[in-house]
Design an enzyme around this catalytic site. Structure first.
Site, mmCIF file in Angstrom:
data_model
loop_
_atom_site.group_PDB
_atom_site.id
_atom_site.type_symbol
_atom_site.label_atom_id
_atom_site.label_comp_id
_atom_site.label_asym_id
_atom_site.label_seq_id
_atom_site.Cartn_x
_atom_site.Cartn_y
_atom_site.Cartn_z
ATOM 1 N N TYR A 68 -22.950 76.031 18.202
ATOM 2 C CA TYR A 68 -23.115 74.668 18.299
ATOM 3 C C TYR A 68 -24.517 74.155 19.325
ATOM 4 O O TYR A 68 -25.205 73.328 18.438
ATOM 5 C CB TYR A 68 -21.858 74.187 18.969
ATOM 6 N N GLU A 88 -30.500 85.409 15.212
ATOM 7 C CA GLU A 88 -29.022 85.467 15.242
ATOM 8 C C GLU A 88 -28.472 86.777 14.948
ATOM 9 O O GLU A 88 -28.994 87.534 14.375
ATOM 10 C CB GLU A 88 -28.391 84.482 13.948
ATOM 11 N N GLY A 162 -19.360 80.321 16.262
ATOM 12 C CA GLY A 162 -17.915 79.851 16.431
ATOM 13 C C GLY A 162 -17.328 78.830 15.183
ATOM 14 O O GLY A 162 -16.329 79.068 14.873
ATOM 15 N N MET A 169 -10.842 72.081 14.981
ATOM 16 C CA MET A 169 -10.139 70.812 15.805
ATOM 17 C C MET A 169 -11.308 70.467 16.504
ATOM 18 O O MET A 169 -11.712 70.985 17.719
ATOM 19 C CB MET A 169 -8.854 71.253 16.790
ATOM 20 N N GLU A 406 -1.753 73.166 20.993
ATOM 21 C CA GLU A 406 -2.019 72.788 19.501
ATOM 22 C C GLU A 406 -0.862 73.402 18.701
ATOM 23 O O GLU A 406 -0.428 74.492 19.199
ATOM 24 C CB GLU A 406 -3.392 73.624 19.085
ATOM 25 N N HIS A 491 -11.908 80.381 23.483
ATOM 26 C CA HIS A 491 -12.546 79.290 24.065
ATOM 27 C C HIS A 491 -13.585 79.712 25.260
ATOM 28 O O HIS A 491 -13.439 79.188 26.339
ATOM 29 C CB HIS A 491 -11.938 78.088 24.390
ATOM 30 N N GLY A 519 -22.102 76.702 25.444
ATOM 31 C CA GLY A 519 -20.727 76.747 26.119
ATOM 32 C C GLY A 519 -20.842 77.443 27.676
ATOM 33 O O GLY A 519 -20.136 77.016 28.414
ATOM 34 N N ASN A 529 -9.808 71.633 22.913
ATOM 35 C CA ASN A 529 -10.814 72.494 22.223
ATOM 36 C C ASN A 529 -12.326 72.037 22.319
ATOM 37 O O ASN A 529 -12.506 70.727 22.487
ATOM 38 C CB ASN A 529 -10.520 72.340 20.884
#
Length: 550
Positions: A68, A88, A162, A169, A406, A491, A519, A529
């Site tokens: 992300y 990557e 990811g 979600m 969830e 997560h 993250g 999430n």
């Protein structure tokens, strides 16, 4: 689903219903700007390789990772006219296997399913008393089950990170919880500008509530809602990046089944809008972004001529090193995920490659309070043998009990009479990555016992539901007579925390031109999430970096 259809569905439905507080205004703003490739387009359209980077190359910007944060950085830099190369570690995932599909089914893992393992490591290790893991060929598969420090960290491997393996979600945290997540960030700015921008770029939408009431594949969620509400807990619909119109066609049998066939854990072949179809597709369309799959960065160090010398290994699909390459980058963005970025930075600091990094590198890592459990329902509460693999709702007890659960699918293809949940909790425990010089590797000091607060918080929901319904916990999903899935996280967050290891926009202290944009910046918990928050924070940070650094 067209952009117009997405906007009308989102902005027309959220404010009328009790979706997670703060999400209504965010999603209502999606009409700002969004250009999302249809979710069921061939992934190859977004990921056609331009050829791997050559040793000796010089690039203005190198982004390590394609998840992300990295995808946001690449797109916005390219739109600003800056050429970007992305390294990557995983595969491109643009070529079908012998079965004609790119990704393997959740219930039938094969060589494509796991990153360099010879045996699967499913989150649910047992079912009906039988172990479910099996031997597979060693391959650079899509899901990494990385075992460290008393926890298994599940991570996506491939172009899209990811986004390839999560349930999609796309939850924006409640506004009142934001200060506890990122205290140094202006919440007003995030909710006015960057959360809407992230939701737009990700192609976020909502399930049709009327369709939800009637379709067999969400019977499990309706049972979960009924039990939650009878115990006094609010059930909330949550946004997702799945193409809901496509799922309606799956149910109708007019398109190939994907979510309705249980595809999720090892990739989704049709309806999910992963980064391959959104940010990365837009980045590629600029003509200024190239990607080298199966390239693992091992070293980043200051270059004598300015910028940074980056060493990377080109991998085969069995994990062997085919070539070692050295390139020069004017600036480097670390976007290898919380674990990947943290481990790399800790090693580079300890070995002297980036000696000026500060002592905050490696600290503040958490698991977003993840813990799983199942409940055994009565025979009059079947959850359905066909379950869509895309979650669409949750149970919110964050304020009173520190847990958001969830309502998750259990897509086994048979009737289980089981309700299954992934809880996100306010677990305060944080771990640290450190360098073990004797072993020559980075280690994490997480302890399994640190999951107990998460269990206690989840129990504030499920003990009450079991007492009300006269039901019990399932004990056959995570081993022998084991109730709680306290051994894992989906997560991972933290390890290079914003405002500590970096400045307030992700610039690493001590080495100008190095940035963290994933993250790793978020200290251990987002209350929901996390990928929308990771995306929104990246949008905020890269805008500032482009305006002031370039």
């Amino acid at each position: 689903m067209s952009d117009k259809g997405l906007h009308s569905k989102v902005s027309g439905g959220v404010s009328r219903r009790g979706f997670i507080a703060g999400t209504g205004s965010i999603l209502g703003a999606l009409a700002l700007t969004v250009n999302v490739t249809p979710a069921h387009a061939e992934p190859a359209t977004a990921t056609a390789p331009a050829g791997p980077i050559e040793s000796g190359a010089r690039v203005p910007v190198l982004v390590i990772g394609t998840g992300y944060g990295g995808s946001v950085a690449a797109l916005r830099l390219a739109q600003a006219g800056v050429p970007v190369h992305m390294a990557e570690m995983g595969m491109a995932w643009d070529t079908p296997g012998s079965d004609g599909k790119i990704f393997a089914n959740t219930t039938k893992p094969d060589y494509r399913s796991y990153w360099l393992r010879t045996r699967t490591k499913a989150p649910l290790s047992n079912f009906l008393g039988f172990p479910i893991d099996k031997d597979v060929p060693r391959y650079t598969g899509i899901l990494d089950a990385e075992e460290m420090g008393g926890i298994i960290v599940y991570q996506g491997r491939g172009v899209g990170g990811g986004s390839l393996v999560n349930g999609g979600m796309a939850v924006t945290p409640k506004r009142q919880n934001f200060a506890a997540i990122l205290p140094s960030v202006d919440a007003e700015e995030m909710y006015r500008t960057y959360y809407p921008r992230a939701n737009a770029g990700l192609g976020v939408g909502l399930i049709d509530p009327d369709w939800f009431e009637t379709v067999d594949c969400y019977q499990f969620a309706r049972v979960g809602r009924k039990h939650a509400q009878r115990s006094g807990f609010p059930f909330v619909f949550v946004p997702d990046v799945y193409d809901w119109d496509y799922m309606k066609q799956e149910v109708a049998g007019t398109v190939p089944k994907s979510a309705v066939d249980g595809e999720i854990l090892y990739g989704n072949n049709a309806g999910k809008k992963s980064l391959q179809q959104t940010y990365l597709a837009a980045a590629r369309a600029t003509g200024k972004v190239t990607i080298s799959p199966l390239h693992r960065v091992t070293t980043v160090s200051p270059s004598d001529g300015g910028g940074y010398t980056v060493v990377m290994e080109q991998l085969s699909t069995t994990g062997d090193v085919l070539a070692t390459k050295t390139v020069t980058a004017g600036r480097v963005f670390f976007a290898a995920g919380s674990v990947g970025t943290s481990k790399l930075l800790v090693r580079l600091k300890a070995t002297g490659a980036l000696a000026n990094l500060n002592d905050e590198v490696g600290k503040g890592w958490g698991d977003n309070g993840n813990v799983m459990c199942g409940r055994a329902n009565h025979m009059w509460d079947p959850t359905g043998k066909v379950q869509a693999s895309i979650p669409c709702g949750g149970i919110d007890n964050w304020d009173a009990g520190g847990a958001f659960a969830e309502v998750a699918p259990l897509p086994t293809g048979i009737e289980t009479y089981a309700s299954f949940y992934l809880s996100i909790t306010k677990n305060p425990n944080r771990a640290r990555f450190s360098w073990n010089a004797a072993a020559g590797k980075v280690e994490l000091d997480w302890q399994t016992a640190w999951k107990q607060p998460s269990i206690d918080m989840a129990k504030t929901i499920f003990d009450k539901i079991n007492a009300k319904e006269g039901t019990i916990y399932r004990t056959d999903l995570f081993g022998t007579n084991k109730v709680w899935g306290d051994h894992l996280t989906y997560h991972p967050l933290g390890g290079a925390v914003l405002g500590k290891a970096t400045d307030n926009y992700g610039r690493l202290h001590g080495h100008p031109g190095l940035y963290v944009i994933d993250g790793a910046l978020i200290p251990g918990n987002t209350s929901v999430n996390p990928f929308v928050t990771i995306t929104a924070l990246a949008e905020r940070n890269i805008e500032k970096i482009i305006a002031t650094d370039l």
